[in-house]
Scaffold this motif. Structure first.
Motif, mmCIF file in Angstrom:
data_model
loop_
_atom_site.group_PDB
_atom_site.id
_atom_site.type_symbol
_atom_site.label_atom_id
_atom_site.label_comp_id
_atom_site.label_asym_id
_atom_site.label_seq_id
_atom_site.Cartn_x
_atom_site.Cartn_y
_atom_site.Cartn_z
ATOM 1 N N THR A 302 0.815 -1.210 0.000
ATOM 2 C CA THR A 302 0.000 0.000 0.000
ATOM 3 C C THR A 302 0.852 1.265 0.000
ATOM 4 O O THR A 302 0.577 2.201 -0.747
ATOM 5 C CB THR A 302 -0.923 0.004 1.233
ATOM 6 O OG1 THR A 302 -1.487 -1.291 1.377
ATOM 7 C CG2 THR A 302 -2.033 1.017 1.065
ATOM 8 N N ASP A 392 -5.308 -2.652 -7.100
ATOM 9 C CA ASP A 392 -4.911 -3.443 -5.942
ATOM 10 C C ASP A 392 -5.600 -4.795 -6.019
ATOM 11 O O ASP A 392 -6.727 -4.903 -6.492
ATOM 12 C CB ASP A 392 -5.307 -2.725 -4.643
ATOM 13 C CG ASP A 392 -4.606 -3.336 -3.423
ATOM 14 O OD1 ASP A 392 -3.648 -4.109 -3.619
ATOM 15 O OD2 ASP A 392 -5.013 -3.027 -2.284
ATOM 16 N N GLU A 393 -4.943 -5.807 -5.539
ATOM 17 C CA GLU A 393 -5.494 -7.169 -5.557
ATOM 18 C C GLU A 393 -6.010 -7.479 -6.946
ATOM 19 O O GLU A 393 -7.151 -7.882 -7.149
ATOM 20 C CB GLU A 393 -6.629 -7.303 -4.537
ATOM 21 C CG GLU A 393 -6.249 -6.847 -3.141
ATOM 22 C CD GLU A 393 -5.270 -7.775 -2.443
ATOM 23 O OE1 GLU A 393 -4.983 -8.857 -2.972
ATOM 24 O OE2 GLU A 393 -4.786 -7.384 -1.365
ATOM 25 N N GLY A 547 -6.811 -7.315 1.761
ATOM 26 C CA GLY A 547 -6.395 -5.969 2.127
ATOM 27 C C GLY A 547 -6.607 -5.500 3.546
ATOM 28 O O GLY A 547 -5.865 -4.654 4.014
HETATM 29 MG MG MG Z 1 -2.905 -4.768 0.292
#
Ligand code: MG
Ligand code: ADP
Length: 693
Positions: A302, A392-393, A547
């Motif tokens: 992150t 993200d992801e 996350g």
């Molecule tokens: Mg993450």
């Protein structure tokens, strides 16, 4: 020329003799629609019929193929007809073989006396020779090519469908090869494949090899064709991008970076610093960056995304960050606001429940960061000056979604992040068009996570342990596969139905519920209460898989753990052990699933996400790991991503060396791409030892 003569490989199977509407429907169930499909129907194995054994020469317990005529047959029933044995006697002139089928009365009448059979099985008794439940083929009197296709050779054994016999399909493929084989051409562009057979020979040998080894070589040749086509495609894609696009200057000038790093509260790890250097080069490069950031759960992606966003913003560009769940998008919004707002920057949140109202509200003008879910893909979202897209992801999104977001700008840079370590074959295929950066060391704050596999009967002990941890001030996740409906048949538990029971088991500690069907304000409130420690236990579905970052939560119990892929469980487990305390992950598997429990033990043995992903790929195939329909990965008929690493590498090398030879064709730049990661990207990761910084 007549219609028939004009038939080619792409003709429907109905051009074949003996294939009418009904047969065509059966074939369609096997995904065979055209002649070419039929010729690419892959046998699941081969049977040795090089020698038809004489009954007089049979050996006890040894698999043998026998050919003869039915001399007698009949059925015996007892216990009021509930038990039966159907028996037929096969005669080949040298002796008699008794074939028995126990409790399968439907065999009666299939093999009339006088019919000619080929029987394959292991005789268990002599005097008389007897075999139980053999494989049987009826030799049709007027079959074409019968002898050559069906006996005195290794014969293919195909996946079949209801109403279809091996022999019929084998005969059909034999005849089709005779007629259409000469039409099979080498694919284009052609590559030098050394001593592998040409494509026409490979397809023939796939079905009718001289040995199983030759059949395997044929499969490899055909798999290589698939991998070559894919690599060629990836190459073309990269080339088009580089012909059409120029990279937007986004490397920044450190004006905001310095205060950002100063206020962070921790120093970046060496791995983070290295990766940021790679990203900065990409953002300042000639072509748009397309980069995969791979780092195990908790490796600190992150903050890397935050710093990358800052570089683009310093350069005057907007940044979009997409996350797969609202919960995660909201968490990111909290984090990035804390980081960026003090620098005078705008951070918007855009999800289906936090629509532009909240998004545009206030905030300074100028470039900024927009964080969201799939809502970012909607037409209403169009940042004026998009320089960088971060996903993200990313394994939760499809290639198409990724491209849709990228097309919101004029060739923005792309950074996709994933915690699912990518086995090399996938790196070379699905992600073959991305450069890769790896976070191979965890931040020093990581604690150890211990993993246990327990059967459901031991739940009371598990809850006692959880209570003890809660009393010591820790927090816990309990994860269920379902939201509402318990499934009695499969024993799947649902979070809402288990609520009362769990509250009682963990009393007096406060428990709250979190799942995808809750209204957003409620979700926010639950997450906030858990983050602040007002709630001690979060009962949740796998919405918390990705996350979520609450360092004081150190216990995780996963119910019905047998239902999840290993990589997914590894992700879930990544939620804990984030603070300094040792984490405990307890995988609870239904009692009956011993096989599944053995699979789960892999997680107890290793925290190396890469090994886990490889294991998952081997056990469950790429679809499970990636969501195949979404991954943009073609379905291979012959290629096997879990086993064919060498073929994938060979295909890639061939395509690259050909590109290098023809000057007008794109030449890949230096540096590694997703597949070039050698060995385990997590090899250097020391999660269970003190940091060595
Ligand atoms: Mg993450
Ligand atoms: P992931 O890679 O799974 O997305 P996160 O970015 O959520 O991991 O980071 C996990 C935790 O580690 C967070 O609490 C984050 O603040 C912390 N963290 C990240 N980088 C560092 C660092 N260099 N030093 C200490 N803590 C860090």
């Amino acid at each position: 020329m007549s219609q028939i003569e004009e038939a080619d490989l792409e003709s429907q199977v109905t051009v074949l003799r003996g294939v009418g509407a009904e047969r065509a429907a059966q074939l369609a169930r096997l995904e065979i629609r055209t002649v070419h499909d039929l010729l690419r129907h892959r046998p699941r194995g081969y049977e040795d019929r090089t020698r038809i054994r004489r009954i007089a020469e049979l050996q006890e317990g040894e698999l043998a193929v026998v050919s003869g005529r039915v001399a007698a047959q009949g059925i015996k029933r007892w216990r009021g007809g509930s038990r039966s044995v159907f028996e037929l006697v096969l005669d080949d002139g040298t002796g008699r073989l008794h074939c028995c089928w126990w409790d399968q009365p439907y065999h009666e009448g299939r093999y009339p006396v006088g019919s000619e059979l080929i029987v394959c099985g292991k005789p268990r008794l002599r005097r008389p020779w007897t075999v139980d439940h053999p494989d049987v083929e009826v030799v049709e009197p007027e079959e074409e090519g019968a002898v050559s296709a069906h006996v005195h050779r290794w014969v293919p054994v195909y996946p079949l469908t209801e109403g279809m016999g091996q022999r019929w399909l084998r005969g059909l493929i034999w005849r089709t090869l005779e007629r259409f084989g000469p039409l099979i051409q080498e694919p284009k562009p052609a590559f030098d494949l050394g001593d592998l057979p040409d494509r026409a020979a490979a397809i023939r040998q796939l079905h009718f090899p001289e040995s199983p080894a030759q059949g395997e070589t044929a499969r490899q040749r055909l798999a290589l064709d698939e991998f070559l086509a894919l690599q060629h495609d990836l190459q073309q894609r990269r080339r088009r991008l580089q012909e059409n696009a120029r990279g937007i200057p986004c490397a920044g000038d450190n004006r905001l970076m310095r205060p950002f790093l100063r206020c962070l509260g921790f120093a970046l790890t060496d791995a983070q610093t290295r990766v940021l250097r790679e990203i900065r080069l990409g953002l300042g490069g000639r072509w748009p960056m397309r980069r995969l950031l791979q780092g195990d759960v908790g490796s600190g992606k992150t903050v890397v995304a935050g710093a990358a966003a800052l570089m683009a913003i310093e350069s005057g560009c907007d940044v979009a960050l997409m996350a797969p769940t609202e919960i995660l998008a909201e968490q990111h919004a909290l984090t990035f606001r804390r980081w960026l707002e003090p620098l005078g920057l705008r951070v918007e949140l855009r999800t289906h429940s936090a629509k532009p109202v909240e998004a545009v509200q206030g905030g300074p003008p100028g470039p900024g960061l927009c964080i969201g879910t799939h809502a970012l893909l909607e037409s209403g979202f169009s940042p004026p000056n998009l320089g960088l897209v971060i996903i993200d992801e990313q394994h939760r999104f499809g290639v198409a979604q990724r491209e849709r977001l990228v097309r919101k700008g004029r060739y923005p840079h792309l950074l996709v992040m994933t915690a699912t370590p990518i086995p090399r074959t996938l790196g070379l295929t699905v992600y073959g068009d991305l450069d890769v950066s790896i976070l191979d060391a965890a931040p020093p704050s990581r604690g150890t996570v211990k993993t246990f596999v327990r059967s459901a009967e031991r739940l009371p002990k598990v809850w006692a342990f959880v209570r003890q941890q809660l009393a010591a001030g820790r927090q816990a996740y309990v994860v269920y596969p379902r939201v509402e409906e318990q499934d009695l048949k499969t024993g799947l538990k649902a979070v809402t139905a288990e609520q009362a029971r769990l509250r009682e088991a963990l009393a007096p500690h406060p428990v709250a519920l979190l799942h995808g069907r809750l209204p957003t304000p409620e979700k926010d409130e639950v997450m906030a209460a858990f983050r602040e420690g007002r709630v001690k236990v979060l009962m949740a579905t796998s919405v918390i898989e990705v996350g979520i970052d609450v360092p004081n939560a150190t216990v995780m119990v996963v119910e019905n753990a047998e239902r999840y892929g290993l990589a997914q469980l590894h992700q879930l487990r990544g939620r804990i052990g984030r603070g300094g305390h040792t984490g405990h992950c307890i995988l609870v598997a239904a009692a009956r699933t011993r096989e599944a429990r053995r699979r789960l033990e892999v997680l107890a043995r290793t925290t190396d996400g890469f090994r886990i992903a490889e294991e998952d790929l081997r056990l469950r195939g790429p679809g499970e790991l990636l969501g195949q329909s979404q991954s943009g990965l073609p379905r291979f008929r012959f290629g096997d991503l879990a086993a064919d690493l060498d073929l994938v590498q060979r295909a890639r090398a061939l395509v690259q060396s050909q590109a290098a030879r023809s000057p007008h064709v794109f030449h890949p730049p230096g540096g590694r791409t997703a597949g070039d990661t050698h060995g385990s990207p997590n090899a250097g990761q020391k999660r269970n030892t003190a940091p060595d910084r």
